[in-house]
Scaffold this active site. Structure first.
Site, mmCIF file in Angstrom:
data_model
loop_
_atom_site.group_PDB
_atom_site.id
_atom_site.type_symbol
_atom_site.label_atom_id
_atom_site.label_comp_id
_atom_site.label_asym_id
_atom_site.label_seq_id
_atom_site.Cartn_x
_atom_site.Cartn_y
_atom_site.Cartn_z
ATOM 1 N N SER A 112 -14.063 -42.550 -35.437
ATOM 2 C CA SER A 112 -14.676 -43.571 -36.187
ATOM 3 C C SER A 112 -14.855 -44.912 -35.716
ATOM 4 O O SER A 112 -13.642 -45.338 -35.100
ATOM 5 C CB SER A 112 -13.791 -43.744 -37.405
ATOM 6 O OG SER A 112 -14.284 -44.438 -38.589
ATOM 7 N N ASN B 167 -9.394 -48.793 -50.877
ATOM 8 C CA ASN B 167 -7.865 -48.703 -51.183
ATOM 9 C C ASN B 167 -7.358 -50.297 -51.321
ATOM 10 O O ASN B 167 -7.417 -50.768 -50.354
ATOM 11 C CB ASN B 167 -6.870 -48.063 -49.894
ATOM 12 C CG ASN B 167 -7.339 -46.683 -50.439
ATOM 13 O OD1 ASN B 167 -7.055 -45.922 -51.292
ATOM 14 N ND2 ASN B 167 -7.746 -45.844 -48.907
ATOM 15 N N CYS C 146 -5.806 -36.639 -38.547
ATOM 16 C CA CYS C 146 -6.287 -37.759 -38.761
ATOM 17 C C CYS C 146 -5.212 -38.950 -37.845
ATOM 18 O O CYS C 146 -3.972 -38.612 -38.012
ATOM 19 C CB CYS C 146 -6.219 -38.386 -40.229
ATOM 20 S SG CYS C 146 -6.769 -40.255 -39.930
ATOM 21 N N CYS D 169 -4.305 -53.531 -34.626
ATOM 22 C CA CYS D 169 -5.799 -53.201 -34.191
ATOM 23 C C CYS D 169 -6.371 -54.826 -33.927
ATOM 24 O O CYS D 169 -5.570 -55.700 -34.708
ATOM 25 C CB CYS D 169 -6.524 -52.793 -35.317
ATOM 26 S SG CYS D 169 -8.311 -52.605 -35.203
ATOM 27 N N SER E 63 -18.010 -47.339 -39.703
ATOM 28 C CA SER E 63 -17.674 -48.132 -40.603
ATOM 29 C C SER E 63 -18.677 -49.265 -41.092
ATOM 30 O O SER E 63 -18.727 -50.341 -40.149
ATOM 31 C CB SER E 63 -16.461 -48.842 -40.514
ATOM 32 O OG SER E 63 -15.460 -47.837 -40.181
ATOM 33 N N LEU E 64 -19.521 -49.114 -41.898
ATOM 34 C CA LEU E 64 -20.850 -50.051 -42.259
ATOM 35 C C LEU E 64 -20.259 -50.935 -43.314
ATOM 36 O O LEU E 64 -20.187 -52.112 -43.330
ATOM 37 C CB LEU E 64 -21.955 -49.313 -42.530
ATOM 38 C CG LEU E 64 -23.210 -49.958 -42.497
ATOM 39 C CD1 LEU E 64 -23.369 -50.349 -41.178
ATOM 40 C CD2 LEU E 64 -24.426 -48.797 -43.068
ATOM 41 N N HIS E 65 -19.975 -50.435 -44.514
ATOM 42 C CA HIS E 65 -19.291 -51.213 -45.555
ATOM 43 C C HIS E 65 -20.098 -52.229 -46.169
ATOM 44 O O HIS E 65 -19.592 -53.055 -46.923
ATOM 45 C CB HIS E 65 -17.944 -51.822 -45.393
ATOM 46 C CG HIS E 65 -16.918 -50.559 -44.677
ATOM 47 N ND1 HIS E 65 -16.781 -49.584 -45.285
ATOM 48 C CD2 HIS E 65 -16.012 -50.809 -43.769
ATOM 49 C CE1 HIS E 65 -15.927 -48.832 -44.750
ATOM 50 N NE2 HIS E 65 -15.477 -49.644 -43.772
ATOM 51 N N GLU F 269 0.908 -44.149 -37.345
ATOM 52 C CA GLU F 269 0.892 -43.014 -38.357
ATOM 53 C C GLU F 269 -0.011 -42.150 -37.897
ATOM 54 O O GLU F 269 -0.999 -42.225 -37.215
ATOM 55 C CB GLU F 269 0.330 -43.721 -39.746
ATOM 56 C CG GLU F 269 1.295 -44.687 -40.427
ATOM 57 C CD GLU F 269 0.818 -45.201 -41.617
ATOM 58 O OE1 GLU F 269 -0.177 -44.616 -42.220
ATOM 59 O OE2 GLU F 269 1.059 -46.366 -41.833
ATOM 60 N N GLY G 68 -6.112 -48.589 -35.559
ATOM 61 C CA GLY G 68 -6.740 -48.813 -34.210
ATOM 62 C C GLY G 68 -8.204 -48.726 -34.234
ATOM 63 O O GLY G 68 -8.970 -47.912 -35.218
ATOM 64 N N GLU G 69 -8.900 -49.135 -33.231
ATOM 65 C CA GLU G 69 -10.425 -48.784 -32.997
ATOM 66 C C GLU G 69 -10.443 -48.193 -31.800
ATOM 67 O O GLU G 69 -10.250 -48.572 -30.665
ATOM 68 C CB GLU G 69 -11.149 -50.294 -32.857
ATOM 69 C CG GLU G 69 -12.356 -50.453 -32.380
ATOM 70 C CD GLU G 69 -13.337 -49.448 -33.076
ATOM 71 O OE1 GLU G 69 -13.345 -49.598 -34.303
ATOM 72 O OE2 GLU G 69 -13.961 -48.744 -32.292
HETATM 73 N N1 SAH Z 1 -11.427 -48.769 -36.227
HETATM 74 C C1 SAH Z 1 -12.015 -47.476 -36.662
HETATM 75 C C2 SAH Z 1 -11.472 -46.526 -37.288
HETATM 76 C C3 SAH Z 1 -9.990 -46.830 -38.227
HETATM 77 S S1 SAH Z 1 -10.041 -47.212 -39.811
HETATM 78 C C4 SAH Z 1 -13.029 -47.937 -38.003
HETATM 79 O O1 SAH Z 1 -13.234 -49.135 -38.229
HETATM 80 O O2 SAH Z 1 -13.825 -47.163 -38.391
HETATM 81 C C5 SAH Z 1 -10.613 -45.853 -40.646
HETATM 82 C C6 SAH Z 1 -11.683 -46.014 -41.850
HETATM 83 O O3 SAH Z 1 -10.960 -46.721 -43.033
HETATM 84 C C7 SAH Z 1 -12.680 -47.057 -41.743
HETATM 85 O O4 SAH Z 1 -14.013 -46.835 -42.180
HETATM 86 C C8 SAH Z 1 -12.107 -48.266 -42.366
HETATM 87 O O5 SAH Z 1 -13.216 -49.198 -42.525
HETATM 88 C C9 SAH Z 1 -11.552 -47.753 -43.589
HETATM 89 N N2 SAH Z 1 -10.535 -48.409 -44.195
HETATM 90 C C10 SAH Z 1 -9.893 -49.543 -43.691
HETATM 91 N N3 SAH Z 1 -9.041 -50.150 -44.818
HETATM 92 C C11 SAH Z 1 -9.356 -49.580 -45.775
HETATM 93 C C12 SAH Z 1 -9.111 -49.637 -47.251
HETATM 94 N N4 SAH Z 1 -8.421 -50.579 -47.527
HETATM 95 N N5 SAH Z 1 -10.026 -48.847 -48.170
HETATM 96 C C13 SAH Z 1 -10.728 -47.987 -47.699
HETATM 97 N N6 SAH Z 1 -11.181 -47.616 -46.597
HETATM 98 C C14 SAH Z 1 -10.608 -48.745 -45.552
#
Ligand code: SAH
Length: 348
Positions: A192, A291, A106, A113, A215-217, A93, A160-161
């Site tokens: 990212s 999401n 994007c 992944c 992506s810290l989260h 995508e 993907g990463e």
């Molecule tokens: N692998 C990379 C890039 C792909 S994901 C990474 O981890 O950064 C792109 C972004 O979307 C990342 O910040 C990821 O953590 C976030 N993401 C993935 N699933 C998500 C979801 N369900 N809701 C919100 N963000 C999400």
């Protein structure tokens, strides 16, 4: 099909050599190069080439090995979502967003992944393979062709990463930066990552000012490890040190992505802890209401929680924004359309 040589993989000099090996005049390479980077990936449409050469090219070569299988356009904000099919039948995508400053693409970097983040739509489908440089170029060139306009920004936040496909990703970024290709400035590119520390440090030494998004989260390793397996490999302390090194070497502010998940990482205490860890660093926090992904079992934080979280970070002097949701009516968040398409076709 897969063994056709992809002309997008080649550098300008290599394309010249290839044309010479076909018995063609070297200037044909320049013509083909122009067509390709203007978004024309169908050799048969390259009007200034002799018909015989157009035929030879279509028989023996590919250009990205990718085609648009489906396109959805958001009625809300015009965001376009592309489902691409690759020559081997795999699906990826890409999303094209329109901002006041231009178009931002994007793109995906892998088919699937292997990082396994539990909130992500791509995780349950597993990892299939890396994308080639040509396939990454193919995504943005298909979009360019579709909109007949220039794309000024690129974010590698699709499926993907990126740092798990390091060489191809860096090759791709360098290619689109060239004046005779897409001429996209490094400052308008964003990579990212989920936090592969050695690759962040290597990326910092590439010598280009590309934006890094991490992506810290989570505000600590315990919570992070609940959703992101990578946290067990590289603790936050090492991750943040690598990010600070990135900021130091590139003078670019690092963006931390923080998906707010109800009752997992969205309390006032979590905000305080995050602010404490990021204090005095060159950074920016991007809050994203998570999401909902079928089967992941997570819910979005409420608007009130999101605002409260943001206010705490602001009060502590951390630059913070809440990500605007684009294309909510077309599953623009990456991975969701691929997932539904594969489920629909019985592939998983
Ligand atoms: N692998 C990379 C890039 C792909 S994901 C990474 O981890 O950064 C792109 C972004 O979307 C990342 O910040 C990821 O953590 C976030 N993401 C993935 N699933 C998500 C979801 N369900 N809701 C919100 N963000 C999400």
């Amino acid at each position: 099909m897969m063994n056709k040589k992809d002309l997008l993989e080649l550098e300008a000099g290599e394309l010249r050599e290839e044309l010479i090996s076909l018995g063609e005049k070297p200037f044909r390479a320049g013509q083909i190069w122009k067509w390709l980077y203007a978004g024309e990936l169908d050799f048969r449409q390259m009007g200034n080439l002799p018909l015989s050469l157009r035929n030879t090219l279509s028989e023996r070569y590919s250009a990205g090995g990718i085609r648009i299988r489906e396109k959805l356009t958001s009625k809300v904000d015009g965001t376009r979502k592309y489902l691409f099919e690759l020559d081997d039948g795999n699906i990826i995508e890409g999303v094209l967003m329109q901002y006041h400053y231009g178009y931002s693409a994007c793109l995906s970097t892998q088919v699937g992944c292997r990082m396994g983040c539990s909130f992500c739509a791509s995780s349950p489908l597993g990892f299939i393979r890396n994308l080639t440089k040509g396939e990454m170029l193919g995504q943005i060139l298909c979009m360019t062709h579709d909109i007949k306009d220039r794309i000024s920004h690129v974010v590698l936040m699709g499926i993907g990463e990126p740092f798990d496909n390091y060489e191809n990703v860096v090759g791709f970024l360098r290619r689109i930066n060239r004046e005779d290709t897409l001429n996209i400035s490094f400052r308008k590119m964003t990579v990212s990552t989920c936090g592969i520390v050695p690759k962040i440090l290597r990326f910092a030494r590439e010598g280009f000012p590309v934006n890094l998004s991490v992506s810290l989260h989570a505000p600590n390793d315990d919570i992070r490890a609940q959703t992101m397996p990578i946290a067990r490999k590289w603790p936050m302390e090492e991750l943040l040190a690598a990010c600070n090194e990135y900021a130091r070497l590139t003078s670019r502010r690092v963006t931390y992505e923080y998906a707010l998940i109800k009752d997992v990482n969205d309390s006032a205490r979590h905000a305080e802890e995050l602010a404490e860890r990021l204090r005095n660093t060159l950074c920016h926090v991007n809050l994203i209401p998570v999401n909902k992904v079928e089967g992941a079992g997570y819910d979005k934080s409420s608007r009130e929680r999101t605002e409260a979280f943001k206010a705490i970070l602001e009060r502590k002097g951390i630059a913070v924004t809440v990500r605007r949701e684009l294309g909510s009516d077309i599953m623009a968040a990456c991975g969701q359309l691929r997932r539904d398409t594969m489920l629909g076709s019985g592939k998983v």
